[in-house]
Design an enzyme around this catalytic site. Structure first.
Site, PDB file in Angstrom:
ATOM      1  N   THR A 153      28.541 -15.828  -9.003  1.00  0.00           N
ATOM      2  CA  THR A 153      28.292 -15.307  -7.640  1.00  0.00           C
ATOM      3  C   THR A 153      27.053 -14.394  -7.707  1.00  0.00           C
ATOM      4  O   THR A 153      25.941 -14.907  -7.648  1.00  0.00           O
ATOM      5  CB  THR A 153      29.516 -14.552  -7.073  1.00  0.00           C
ATOM      6  OG1 THR A 153      29.952 -13.573  -8.011  1.00  0.00           O
ATOM      7  CG2 THR A 153      30.639 -15.510  -6.771  1.00  0.00           C
ATOM      8  N   LYS A 179      32.485 -15.372 -15.283  1.00  0.00           N
ATOM      9  CA  LYS A 179      31.590 -14.889 -14.225  1.00  0.00           C
ATOM     10  C   LYS A 179      32.041 -13.503 -13.806  1.00  0.00           C
ATOM     11  O   LYS A 179      33.219 -13.160 -13.940  1.00  0.00           O
ATOM     12  CB  LYS A 179      31.571 -15.838 -13.026  1.00  0.00           C
ATOM     13  CG  LYS A 179      32.844 -15.989 -12.237  1.00  0.00           C
ATOM     14  CD  LYS A 179      33.199 -14.953 -11.216  1.00  0.00           C
ATOM     15  CE  LYS A 179      32.115 -14.516 -10.304  1.00  0.00           C
ATOM     16  NZ  LYS A 179      32.666 -13.529  -9.295  1.00  0.00           N
ATOM     17  N   THR A 190      36.376  -8.402 -10.862  1.00  0.00           N
ATOM     18  CA  THR A 190      36.061  -9.605 -10.067  1.00  0.00           C
ATOM     19  C   THR A 190      35.462 -10.603 -10.982  1.00  0.00           C
ATOM     20  O   THR A 190      34.248 -10.781 -11.047  1.00  0.00           O
ATOM     21  CB  THR A 190      35.033  -9.352  -8.966  1.00  0.00           C
ATOM     22  OG1 THR A 190      35.591  -8.410  -8.087  1.00  0.00           O
ATOM     23  CG2 THR A 190      34.745 -10.599  -8.152  1.00  0.00           C
ATOM     24  N   GLU A 277      25.984  -5.495 -11.622  1.00  0.00           N
ATOM     25  CA  GLU A 277      25.076  -5.424 -10.475  1.00  0.00           C
ATOM     26  C   GLU A 277      24.128  -4.236 -10.613  1.00  0.00           C
ATOM     27  O   GLU A 277      24.555  -3.081 -10.648  1.00  0.00           O
ATOM     28  CB  GLU A 277      25.887  -5.356  -9.181  1.00  0.00           C
ATOM     29  CG  GLU A 277      26.532  -6.701  -8.870  1.00  0.00           C
ATOM     30  CD  GLU A 277      27.515  -6.668  -7.723  1.00  0.00           C
ATOM     31  OE1 GLU A 277      27.938  -7.743  -7.307  1.00  0.00           O
ATOM     32  OE2 GLU A 277      27.845  -5.569  -7.244  1.00  0.00           O
ATOM     33  N   ASN A 401      24.685  -4.461  -2.929  1.00  0.00           N
ATOM     34  CA  ASN A 401      25.971  -4.348  -2.251  1.00  0.00           C
ATOM     35  C   ASN A 401      25.879  -3.932  -0.799  1.00  0.00           C
ATOM     36  O   ASN A 401      26.822  -4.118  -0.035  1.00  0.00           O
ATOM     37  CB  ASN A 401      26.900  -3.417  -3.027  1.00  0.00           C
ATOM     38  CG  ASN A 401      27.459  -4.134  -4.226  1.00  0.00           C
ATOM     39  OD1 ASN A 401      28.187  -5.104  -4.066  1.00  0.00           O
ATOM     40  ND2 ASN A 401      27.073  -3.701  -5.415  1.00  0.00           N
TER      41      ASN A 401
END
Lengths: 406, 406
Positions: A153, A179, A190, A277, A401
């Protein structure tokens, strides 16, 4: 801007396991976003799932199916989490399993669904069902790299690890893909991970091995302290190599295999953090000489998830007061700050709760300049220890985000 | 970029309390950074302090002095926290108290020191001691606004609130100042607050009043979930107005005064959040109909401190899946997501755990456009409730905290 993370090198196919990928138009841009894994005839399979109370439909259905029968297929989509979708989400997940069952001649309970992506939108079920015949036709044992790509993702790099080892003259392969980049914090993050081996392992032993490996790897990472609705980690023993079977905990074969599995899980977990991220630093947090493991974990996570520590690391600023404040806020009983030593890499910054007499800002800053930073907190009050892997908090994280859905 | 926060309006002097400020060269730029408060002859005083295990020297000394005698002076500096400074930090704090005692004819135990600012550096003690005579000379009851400015660190606006009320024909004044913008999370936040009234209140009653007021205000806010080493909140009754004395919990006078004190504390606490580092949104999180207060607080803080929720709010993105994930990760026993309703302002986004049938992205987005956003989580399983005040997570926060010491 992943930290020291390279694309996967050689990924070794696992006898007995076949995969196929395609685009079903779920992900926001044109890209493979659907993965089918065929576990073959002789496989055993186990999985662990998110502990978030808000569980996505595929998590609920996978857990149910896994308890009812022995899985033959895994179906994974990226781009849509099928979470917060209520009864319709449940029915969508079941319908996809049914369609695969119908096309392949198995039962719907032998299909486990997994989803990752945006929360709160319905799956494009028709698109997915339409494409299942072609997924079943294109199954191949060589598709691991495509699979690693299809489940991404906000990941910037595909994550896959392979290992071979020889146990009792049998060459054993373990290959895993994963992932995850944000909303990362056990239990679980996640993240999805699918790990397979070609030997025979019965289900109770698989359960134990996976549980141990996950506790030492995926449950030791944090990107942002948020936990997800969709996490799952699956371990498959295809049974293709019938000449090696692991049946007993603690046996020689068990030890060797477990160690390799642990390595694979740790490497995949670290890749997730390295691709966190907005991450520009990879941070290893060791808390040592604690009274017990739980207080070591509490302190490690308090540091890992502190926005002030994370922004200091982002700026390569050895602002050690923020580390001490993060340690102090854990509420641990009788914690004596005057016993604590703090190291950044090999630089001792704090000794017995105050700045080390020889410490210089220059030494601290040069430790912080590196991409990989090891923080070591010595509690000096016992012999428990733990390690947590984390990353910094950057402008890029905010950008990713704040603009995720726009 | 404070959210809806204006400079203080009229600040009403409190009879019996005098203040003076000056620059001792502690703060990074030329600005008043030292504040002396004279509590007068007849005062009583109480305080609450940070629960962080890593307590700054002034916190340790203030707590000690407060238990030993009745304070006459408070000395507060900004720009340096005198934390992580070990034995020398303790001695520095004591020496400053001694100097004030010597110059004024009181005991060192009658002086309480407070510090806020960078951790890990020694106070410029000589500069501070040198300037004490001039601070003692310039004491005036009109200096509240200067005082509010002198204690600021990353605050962008001074924070002060005044109130008058009439109790039994006596006009009562309550005035408070506070500082704090980052490392904000009870118990307590990186904050200092000094609140004074002109009537007589004995110390046990003051203790109770302050404890209640702090629990409803400063202990209900979060900017970044980090807690500090230096926090303190002080309540002073100067005793200047001898015709009103509050001596009994629950009395009419107690009720009236407590209510006004609560209002002052809530207003100061909200100002801290509105001036939260990088804040562009003020977020009120109401968790209602919970089984007990603790689970309401756990959920409210999980939302308040979730980086994914905070970045979504920053982007005015009604990404409600992140709210549900933050609720779900709290680990609360038997939490049934299917009972939960979620509102953003008056827009019902989630009903019984799934998107409300009439919800549109447009409605969610227009709720999120406002500067003040109320998030309401209805747990539908009891009658407990709580409110937490928070803000978003922005690029500005990263900039402030990654560049704090550079």
């Amino acid at each position: 801007m992943a930290v020291g993370l390279l694309p996967p090198k050689e990924i070794i196919a696992v006898d007995g396991i076949r995969l196929s990928t395609c685009s079903a138009g779920i992900y926001q841009s044109e890209r493979d976003d659907l993965l089918l894994i065929d576990l073959g005839n002789n496989s055993n399979c186990t999985a662990v799932f998110t502990k978030n109370a808000f569980r996505a439909a595929p998590v609920i259905i996978s857990e149910q199916h896994l308890s009812q029968s022995s899985p033959r297929y895994l179906i994974i989509n990226s781009g849509n989490a099928n979470a917060g979708t209520g009864q319709k989400g449940i029915e969508d997940a079941i319908d996809i399993c049914k369609e695969i069952a119908k096309q392949s001649g198995y039962n719907a309970e032998q299909v486990l669904p997994f989803s990752t992506g945006v929360i709160g939108e319905y799956l494009p079920k028709e698109n997915i069902c339409k494409i299942i015949p072609s997924l079943l036709e294109s199954l191949s044992k060589e598709n691991w790299l495509n699979a690693a790509h299809a489940i991404m993702t906000t990941d910037t790099i595909a994550k896959a690890v392979s290992k071979t080892l020889t146990i009792n003259n049998t060459e054993v392969t373990i290959t895993g893909i994963a992932k995850g980049a944000g909303m990362i914090r056990p239990d679980m993050a996640t993240m999805l991970a699918f790990i397979a081996t070609d030997i025979c392992i019965n289900k109770p032993i698989l359960n134990e091995m996976l549980s141990d490996a996950v506790n030492n790897s995926f449950n030791c990472i944090s990107v942002d302290g948020d936990t997800s609705t969709n996490d799952a980690c699956v371990l498959i023993a295809s049974g293709a190599k019938q000449d090696l079977e692991i049946t007993r905990r603690g046996s020689y074969e068990y030890q060797l295999f477990s160690e390799a599995l642990n390595d694979i899980c740790i490497e995949l977990a670290q890749k997730i953090v390295r691709d966190g991220e907005g991450a520009s630093k990879f941070v290893i947090i060791n808390v040592i000489n604690g009274y017990n493991k739980q207080e070591c974990r509490d302190i490690a996570y308090s540091i890992a998830d502190s926005p002030l520590v994370k922004t200091a690391i982002n700026a390569s600023d050895p602002n050690w007061g923020r580390f001490l404040a993060a340690i102090g806020k854990t509420g641990i009983a009788n914690l004596d700050i005057n016993r604590i030593n703090l190291f950044l890499n090999d630089v001792c910054i704090v000794e017995h709760g105050v700045r080390h007499k020889d410490y210089t800002e220059e030494a601290g800053q040069s430790a912080m300049q590196l991409d990989d930073i090891t923080v070591c907190v010595d509690l000096n009050r016992g012999d428990a220890r733990t390690t947590v892997w984390s990353c910094d908090l950057s402008h890029e994280y905010i950008t990713i985000n704040a603009e995720y859905r726009t």
